[in-house]
Design an enzyme around this catalytic site. Structure first.
Site, PDB file in Angstrom:
ATOM      1  N   LYS A  84       0.827  -0.982   0.029  1.00  0.00           N
ATOM      2  CA  LYS A  84       0.296   0.208   0.154  1.00  0.00           C
ATOM      3  C   LYS A  84       0.912   1.574  -0.336  1.00  0.00           C
ATOM      4  CE  LYS A  84      -4.227   0.426   2.260  1.00  0.00           C
ATOM      5  NZ  LYS A  84      -4.784   1.221   4.120  1.00  0.00           N
TER       6      LYS A  84
HETATM    7  C1  E4P Z   1      -8.283   1.895   4.078  1.00  0.00           C
HETATM    8  O1  E4P Z   1      -7.517   0.965   2.792  1.00  0.00           O
HETATM    9  C2  E4P Z   1      -8.024   2.208   5.331  1.00  0.00           C
HETATM   10  O2  E4P Z   1      -7.121   1.709   6.269  1.00  0.00           O
HETATM   11  C3  E4P Z   1      -9.435   2.843   5.485  1.00  0.00           C
HETATM   12  O3  E4P Z   1     -10.345   2.177   5.562  1.00  0.00           O
HETATM   13  C4  E4P Z   1      -9.081   3.931   6.688  1.00  0.00           C
HETATM   14  O4  E4P Z   1     -10.163   4.070   7.374  1.00  0.00           O
HETATM   15  P1  E4P Z   1     -11.145   5.210   8.741  1.00  0.00           P
HETATM   16  O5  E4P Z   1     -10.906   6.625   7.282  1.00  0.00           O
HETATM   17  O6  E4P Z   1     -12.064   4.712   9.117  1.00  0.00           O
HETATM   18  O7  E4P Z   1      -8.817   4.879   9.181  1.00  0.00           O
END
Ligand code: E4P
Length: 220
Positions: A84
């Site tokens: 990522k």
């Molecule tokens: C996606 O890969 C992220 O880990 C995640 O969805 C972020 O979500 P949040 O806004 O609840 O932290």
């Protein structure tokens, strides 16, 4: 639609994976911090439970650093781990190099359709638009999913999946499903809410009560 879990809690992955419909898992540095555990160990354990794509996030801000971290993670962790990277110019460079080596890349922190298309052009396997965080600013995060899906149709993007992220409630998932998003990653709570329906529970109670009568009458 692919259903991913957004967590670094191994027990949650094991529980949802046991349902037989878990397609992948996303982690991020904040989720790893919350788990209180070692990053690589957590991702390794998750990747052993779920054989779908498991996102592990790099923390370098320059392309060379991201590539170095990404290659090291690929080297040390199971094959289903994908890398990522954040949606920046350096992230695009890293995406191009890593995807050119056949490594799956999830480009994260996407907040516009233009960012999404650029990440797709760089070779991303997934792009992650953050719906809930847009909602938090008083705008409608689902509009971004709609814009991205229209763009994907217009340009016939087929090699990059739209992974709706920052999901806060089951309605987000239903809306993503109707818009045709390929994938959504959600917290365990939302995964469970999606399956639960009070009429299902009431129906089971009524069937069991009637069946008890059937048994009492010796007709089972
Ligand atoms: C996606 O890969 C992220 O880990 C995640 O969805 C972020 O979500 P949040 O806004 O609840 O932290």
């Amino acid at each position: 639609m692919e259903f991913f879990l957004d967590t670094a809690e191994v027990s949650e992955v094991a529980e949802i994976a046991s349902w037989g419909i878990l397609d992948g898992v996303t982690t991020n540095p904040s989720l790893i911090k919350k788990s209180g555990r070692d990053f690589r160990q957590v991702v390794r354990e998750i990747a052993e439970i779920c054989d779908g794509p498991i996102s592990a996030e790099v923390t370098a801000l320059d392309a060379d650093g991201m590539i170095e971290q990404g290659l090291a993670l690929k080297d040390e962790l199971p094959d289903n781990v994908i890398i990522k990277v954040p949606c920046t110019d350096e992230g695009l460079k890293a995406t191009k190099v890593l995807s050119g080596k056949g490594i799956g890349v999830n480009v994260t922190l996407i907040f516009s359709a233009a960012q999404a298309l650029m990440a797709a052009k760089a070779g991303a396997m997934y792009i992650s638009p953050f719906i809930g965080r847009i909602d938090d600013t008083g705008h409608d995060g689902m509009e971004l999913i709609a814009e991205i899906m229209t763009t994907w149709e217009s340009y016939r993007v087929s090699d990059t999946k739209v992974l709706a992220a920052s999901i806060r409630h089951p309605t987000h998932i239903l809306q993503c499903m109707m818009l045709g998003a390929h994938t959504a990653t959600m917290p365990t709570k939302v995964f469970k809410q999606l399956l639960k329906h009070p009429l299902t529970d009431r129906g089971i109670d009524a069937f069991l009560a009637d069946w008890a009568d059937v048994e009492k009458a010796g007709k089972a």
